[in-house]
Design a protein around this motif. Structure first.
Motif, PDB file in Angstrom:
ATOM      1  N   ILE A 178       0.851  -1.190   0.000  1.00  0.00           N
ATOM      2  CA  ILE A 178       0.000   0.000   0.000  1.00  0.00           C
ATOM      3  C   ILE A 178       0.888   1.241   0.000  1.00  0.00           C
ATOM      4  CG2 ILE A 178      -1.769   1.307   1.233  1.00  0.00           C
ATOM      5  CD1 ILE A 178      -2.795  -1.272   2.410  1.00  0.00           C
ATOM      6  N   GLU A 179       0.717   2.062  -1.008  1.00  0.00           N
ATOM      7  CA  GLU A 179       1.402   3.354  -1.046  1.00  0.00           C
ATOM      8  C   GLU A 179       0.541   4.381  -0.320  1.00  0.00           C
ATOM      9  OE1 GLU A 179       3.535   5.791  -4.539  1.00  0.00           O
ATOM     10  OE2 GLU A 179       1.332   5.859  -4.632  1.00  0.00           O
ATOM     11  N   VAL A 180       1.113   5.025   0.675  1.00  0.00           N
ATOM     12  CA  VAL A 180       0.394   6.036   1.459  1.00  0.00           C
ATOM     13  C   VAL A 180       0.999   7.396   1.138  1.00  0.00           C
ATOM     14  CG1 VAL A 180      -0.303   6.806   3.749  1.00  0.00           C
ATOM     15  CG2 VAL A 180      -0.004   4.344   3.286  1.00  0.00           C
ATOM     16  N   THR A 181       0.180   8.280   0.594  1.00  0.00           N
ATOM     17  CA  THR A 181       0.613   9.631   0.245  1.00  0.00           C
ATOM     18  C   THR A 181      -0.089  10.633   1.140  1.00  0.00           C
ATOM     19  OG1 THR A 181       0.938   8.999  -2.068  1.00  0.00           O
ATOM     20  CG2 THR A 181       0.732  11.348  -1.603  1.00  0.00           C
ATOM     21  N   ALA A 182       0.669  11.515   1.762  1.00  0.00           N
ATOM     22  CA  ALA A 182       0.080  12.574   2.586  1.00  0.00           C
ATOM     23  C   ALA A 182      -0.512  13.651   1.677  1.00  0.00           C
ATOM     24  CB  ALA A 182       1.131  13.186   3.498  1.00  0.00           C
ATOM     25  N   THR A 183      -1.689  14.148   2.043  1.00  0.00           N
ATOM     26  CA  THR A 183      -2.345  15.197   1.261  1.00  0.00           C
ATOM     27  C   THR A 183      -2.536  16.439   2.120  1.00  0.00           C
ATOM     28  OG1 THR A 183      -4.567  14.339   1.792  1.00  0.00           O
ATOM     29  CG2 THR A 183      -3.500  13.518  -0.215  1.00  0.00           C
ATOM     30  N   PRO A 184      -2.632  17.613   1.491  1.00  0.00           N
ATOM     31  CA  PRO A 184      -2.680  18.867   2.255  1.00  0.00           C
ATOM     32  C   PRO A 184      -3.992  19.049   3.017  1.00  0.00           C
ATOM     33  CG  PRO A 184      -2.083  19.245  -0.057  1.00  0.00           C
ATOM     34  CD  PRO A 184      -2.568  17.853   0.046  1.00  0.00           C
ATOM     35  N   CYS A 185      -3.883  19.660   4.169  1.00  0.00           N
ATOM     36  CA  CYS A 185      -5.042  20.089   4.962  1.00  0.00           C
ATOM     37  C   CYS A 185      -4.802  21.514   5.449  1.00  0.00           C
ATOM     38  CB  CYS A 185      -5.246  19.206   6.195  1.00  0.00           C
ATOM     39  SG  CYS A 185      -5.768  17.515   5.860  1.00  0.00           S
ATOM     40  N   ARG A 186      -5.885  22.249   5.601  1.00  0.00           N
ATOM     41  CA  ARG A 186      -5.828  23.530   6.315  1.00  0.00           C
ATOM     42  C   ARG A 186      -6.963  23.510   7.322  1.00  0.00           C
ATOM     43  NH1 ARG A 186      -7.066  28.625   3.025  1.00  0.00           N
ATOM     44  NH2 ARG A 186      -9.013  28.637   4.215  1.00  0.00           N
ATOM     45  N   HIS A 187      -6.603  23.377   8.577  1.00  0.00           N
ATOM     46  CA  HIS A 187      -7.565  23.136   9.655  1.00  0.00           C
ATOM     47  C   HIS A 187      -8.110  24.457  10.201  1.00  0.00           C
ATOM     48  CE1 HIS A 187      -9.638  21.058  12.692  1.00  0.00           C
ATOM     49  NE2 HIS A 187      -8.651  20.556  13.417  1.00  0.00           N
ATOM     50  N   GLY A 188      -8.523  25.339   9.283  1.00  0.00           N
ATOM     51  CA  GLY A 188      -9.058  26.612   9.728  1.00  0.00           C
ATOM     52  C   GLY A 188      -9.012  27.642   8.622  1.00  0.00           C
ATOM     53  N   PRO A 189      -9.270  28.907   8.962  1.00  0.00           N
ATOM     54  CA  PRO A 189      -9.300  29.977   7.959  1.00  0.00           C
ATOM     55  C   PRO A 189      -7.910  30.287   7.418  1.00  0.00           C
ATOM     56  CG  PRO A 189      -9.534  30.880  10.166  1.00  0.00           C
ATOM     57  CD  PRO A 189      -9.597  29.387  10.311  1.00  0.00           C
ATOM     58  N   PRO A 190      -7.801  31.136   6.400  1.00  0.00           N
ATOM     59  CA  PRO A 190      -6.482  31.509   5.869  1.00  0.00           C
ATOM     60  C   PRO A 190      -5.563  32.042   6.962  1.00  0.00           C
ATOM     61  CG  PRO A 190      -8.212  32.291   4.414  1.00  0.00           C
ATOM     62  CD  PRO A 190      -8.906  31.766   5.639  1.00  0.00           C
ATOM     63  N   LEU A 191      -4.298  31.688   6.873  1.00  0.00           N
ATOM     64  CA  LEU A 191      -3.233  32.134   7.782  1.00  0.00           C
ATOM     65  C   LEU A 191      -3.345  31.536   9.183  1.00  0.00           C
ATOM     66  CD1 LEU A 191      -3.085  35.922   6.787  1.00  0.00           C
ATOM     67  CD2 LEU A 191      -1.838  33.990   5.784  1.00  0.00           C
ATOM     68  N   SER A 192      -4.203  30.517   9.347  1.00  0.00           N
ATOM     69  CA  SER A 192      -4.381  29.925  10.684  1.00  0.00           C
ATOM     70  C   SER A 192      -3.387  28.809  10.974  1.00  0.00           C
ATOM     71  CB  SER A 192      -5.803  29.375  10.830  1.00  0.00           C
ATOM     72  OG  SER A 192      -6.044  28.322   9.904  1.00  0.00           O
ATOM     73  N   GLY A 193      -2.587  28.416   9.979  1.00  0.00           N
ATOM     74  CA  GLY A 193      -1.684  27.286  10.155  1.00  0.00           C
ATOM     75  C   GLY A 193      -0.809  27.344  11.384  1.00  0.00           C
TER      76      GLY A 193
ATOM     77  N   VAL B   9      -1.590  19.527   9.916  1.00  0.00           N
ATOM     78  CA  VAL B   9      -2.568  18.453   9.724  1.00  0.00           C
ATOM     79  C   VAL B   9      -2.365  17.899   8.319  1.00  0.00           C
ATOM     80  CG1 VAL B   9      -5.004  17.807   9.749  1.00  0.00           C
ATOM     81  CG2 VAL B   9      -4.214  19.661  11.226  1.00  0.00           C
ATOM     82  N   ILE B  10      -2.549  16.606   8.147  1.00  0.00           N
ATOM     83  CA  ILE B  10      -2.495  16.013   6.814  1.00  0.00           C
ATOM     84  C   ILE B  10      -3.648  15.041   6.628  1.00  0.00           C
ATOM     85  CG2 ILE B  10      -0.013  16.229   6.389  1.00  0.00           C
ATOM     86  CD1 ILE B  10       0.337  13.343   7.333  1.00  0.00           C
ATOM     87  N   GLY B  11      -3.967  14.772   5.356  1.00  0.00           N
ATOM     88  CA  GLY B  11      -4.831  13.666   4.990  1.00  0.00           C
ATOM     89  C   GLY B  11      -3.981  12.542   4.426  1.00  0.00           C
ATOM     90  N   PHE B  12      -4.635  11.471   3.977  1.00  0.00           N
ATOM     91  CA  PHE B  12      -3.908  10.312   3.458  1.00  0.00           C
ATOM     92  C   PHE B  12      -4.623   9.736   2.247  1.00  0.00           C
ATOM     93  CE2 PHE B  12      -3.052  10.414   8.039  1.00  0.00           C
ATOM     94  CZ  PHE B  12      -1.663  10.340   8.077  1.00  0.00           C
ATOM     95  N   ALA B  13      -3.858   9.437   1.204  1.00  0.00           N
ATOM     96  CA  ALA B  13      -4.372   8.711   0.045  1.00  0.00           C
ATOM     97  C   ALA B  13      -3.706   7.341  -0.004  1.00  0.00           C
ATOM     98  CB  ALA B  13      -4.092   9.477  -1.239  1.00  0.00           C
ATOM     99  N   LEU B  14      -4.511   6.286  -0.070  1.00  0.00           N
ATOM    100  CA  LEU B  14      -4.013   4.918  -0.056  1.00  0.00           C
ATOM    101  C   LEU B  14      -4.224   4.294  -1.432  1.00  0.00           C
ATOM    102  CD1 LEU B  14      -4.425   5.628   2.982  1.00  0.00           C
ATOM    103  CD2 LEU B  14      -5.015   3.226   3.344  1.00  0.00           C
ATOM    104  N   ARG B  15      -3.137   3.797  -1.998  1.00  0.00           N
ATOM    105  CA  ARG B  15      -3.191   3.181  -3.317  1.00  0.00           C
ATOM    106  C   ARG B  15      -2.608   1.768  -3.252  1.00  0.00           C
ATOM    107  NH1 ARG B  15      -2.918   6.158  -8.032  1.00  0.00           N
ATOM    108  NH2 ARG B  15      -1.919   7.855  -6.856  1.00  0.00           N
ATOM    109  N   TRP B  16      -3.318   0.806  -3.847  1.00  0.00           N
ATOM    110  CA  TRP B  16      -2.812  -0.558  -3.952  1.00  0.00           C
ATOM    111  C   TRP B  16      -3.273  -1.150  -5.281  1.00  0.00           C
ATOM    112  CZ3 TRP B  16      -6.472   0.913  -0.279  1.00  0.00           C
ATOM    113  CH2 TRP B  16      -7.769   0.423  -0.463  1.00  0.00           C
TER     114      TRP B  16
END
Length: 259
Positions: free
Chosen positions: A121-136, A142-149
C-alpha cells in the motif's frame, strides 16, 4: 482485489481492512464527558463515546494519524494504542512529539506499507488547512492520506483529515482519482472565533465532490463533540445533491465498499 472493509468506530476513527492489512485512523477511545483544550482559548466536550472499545479492534498494522495535538483526533486511550501498532504515520512535527519510530510525512510525500503475503500500500500525505487563511501557525500541522494498492478499479482511498475547502484540497482533485473519500465534516466552530470554520461543512463538501468526483463518499467526524455545529440531518440534506454514492456507515459494524 477491489474491495475494502471499513468500520466506523466513531468520530474520525475508522478501521480500514485491505487484504490482511488492518489500518486505524485517528484513534479516539476515551469515554464521553471530558472537556479537552485545543489551544488559543478553544475547547470542547466529548458527548459520545466510541462504538467499540479499543480491545475489540484487534491487531493494528498501521495508524494513520492526521494530527496528534487535538483530543478529538488522538485522545489518551488512542495514544495508549500507538506503541502496539506496526507503524504510525502522521505529520512531521507530530512524529517528533510522539517518537517511538513514528513516521512524519509532509504533504505529497509518500511511504509504503509492505509485508510478505500482503498487497503493498502506497500512502501519500495530502494537504489540509484546519481553519481559515493564515491559521496554520495557530492550529498546527494536519495532513490527509491517500491509499493506493494494486487492483483498485475506481481510484485511491482518501482520508481528508480535518480541513476546510482550500487550494490544497483542490490539488487532490487535480492529482488523484478517488474511489472512496472519507470526508471529515461537522462544520467546526468555536465561540471565541465566531463564524470561522475549522472543518468542512456539508455545503463545502458538495463543492469539493463536484471537482473530486469520487466513486463513494463516506462522511465521518461529524458529531459526538460540542464543537461540531452541523449535525447529521443537516449534512444529509446537503449531501443529497451529490451524484456520487454517499454511504453513512453504521457505527461499529464493518461495511464492504467497492473501490
Amino acid at each position: 482485489m477491489t474491495g475494502v472493509r471499513i468500520t466506523h468506530v466513531g468520530g474520525p476513527t475508522t478501521l480500514i481492512e485491505v487484504g490482511e492489512w488492518r489500518i486505524l485512523t485517528d484513534p479516539t477511545f476515551d469515554p464521553p464527558g471530558r472537556r479537552y483544550a485545543f489551544g488559543w482559548g478553544t475547547s470542547s466536550t466529548k458527548l459520545v463515546g466510541p462504538a467499540m472499545p479499543p480491545e475489540a479492534i484487534g491487531r493494528i498494522d498501521a495508524v494513520l494519524l492526521t494530527h496528534d495535538h487535538h483530543g478529538d483526533n488522538l485522545d489518551d486511550a488512542g495514544r495508549a494504542l500507538l506503541p502496539s501498532a506496526g507503524a504510525v504515520l502522521t505529520t512531521v512535527p507530530g512524529a517528533a512529539r510522539i517518537g517511538g519510530g513514528a513516521v512524519g510525512l509532509r504533504p505529497w510525500s509518500a511511504t509504503l506499507l509492505e509485508q510478505p503475503g500482503r498487497p503493498t500500500i502506497e500512502v501519500t500525505a495530502t494537504p489540509c488547512r484546519h481553519g481559515p487563511p493564515l491559521s496554520g501557525p495557530i492550529v498546527g500541522a494536519v495532513i490527509g492520506f491517500a491509499l493506493r494498492w494494486t487492483g483498485q478499479r475506481h481510484g485511491v482511498l482518501w482520508v481528508s483529515g480535518d480541513t476546510v475547502l482550500h487550494r490544497g484540497t483542490r490539488q487532490v482533485a487535480d492529482r488523484l482519482r478517488v474511489g472512496v473519500a472519507l470526508l471529515h465534516l461537522g462544520g467546526v466552530r468555536f465561540p471565541v472565533t465566531g463564524p470561522l470554520r475549522y472543518t468542512l461543512t456539508a455545503r463545502r463538501a458538495v463543492r469539493l465532490c463536484r471537482v473530486l468526483r469520487p466513486h463513494t463518499v463516506v462522511p465521518v467526524h461529524y458529531e459526538g463533540w460540542q464543537h461540531f455545529r452541523e449535525p447529521r440531518p443537516a449534512a444529509e440534506r446537503e449531501l443529497a445533491q451529490v451524484r456520487e454514492n454517499v454511504r453513512w456507515l453504521p457505527l461499529g459494524a464493518p461495511v464492504e465498499l467497492d473501490i
